[in-house]
Design a protein around this motif. Structure first.
Motif: not given
Length: 180
Positions: A113-114, A118-121, A145-147, A153-156
């Motif tokens: 997931i990019t 940073s994503l929260t728990k 997870s990658k930043v 914004g959003g996700l890959q």
């Protein structure tokens, strides 16, 4: 199962089948990972694997000498075959492919997931739950997870060879290509 191609895949698959028939998949996997680690940390061993000036016969005898007391017959056969076919330099790729086969056997699916931040728990858990529903029963999702701030914004999302781009940057790119 998974689709794998190329010369490293042939060796990895043959080793997997031989280890499976002998009932020593875990042992062979550990031995191959140890050999891969040794090649990365020991310059002399890496030189033996990579040096084309060392004859095939010398490489075969050296592999037999190094592994005959320490490794399974399956691992020894792989390494001597690689030495005899001048393919020891492919060891890293073969071990990586063998590890992919083992993950598939265990039902482990790798996902990346990019995100822009940073994503929260809680976000990571929600994504993992959604992915688990997508990959099916009995499979385990290994989430990485990658930043990447460039996606805005959003996700890959990448699961195996499937890629889903839900980023703001891709939406802007699509809109910018529309005729005015």
């Amino acid at each position: 199962m998974i689709d794998i191609y190329g010369i490293p895949a042939r060796y990895a698959n043959a080793t997997y089948v031989a280890a499976s028939k002998a009932g020593i998949l875990e042992q062979v996997e550990n031995e191959l990972l140890a050999l891969q680690q040794t090649a990365q940390t020991n310059a002399a061993f890496a030189g033996l694997l990579e040096n084309p000036l060392i004859s095939r016969a010398n490489k075969v005898s050296k592999m037999t000498e190094l592994l005959s007391e320490k490794a399974s017959t399956t691992t020894l056969n792989l390494m001597t075959t690689l030495a005899g076919n001048a393919r020891l330099n492919e060891l890293d790729k073969i071990v990586s492919t063998f590890s992919e086969l083992m993950k598939a056997k265990r039902g482990i699916v790798e996902a990346t997931i990019t995100s822009a931040e940073s994503l929260t728990k809680a976000q990571t858990d929600a994504i993992q739950k959604a992915m688990k529903a997508q990959v099916g029963e009995g499979k385990q999702v290994m989430l990485t997870s990658k930043v990447d701030p460039s996606i805005i914004g959003g996700l890959q999302v990448q699961i195996g060879d499937k890629f889903l781009d839900l980023s703001v940057a891709s939406k802007i790119n699509v809109i910018s290509r529309l005729p005015v």
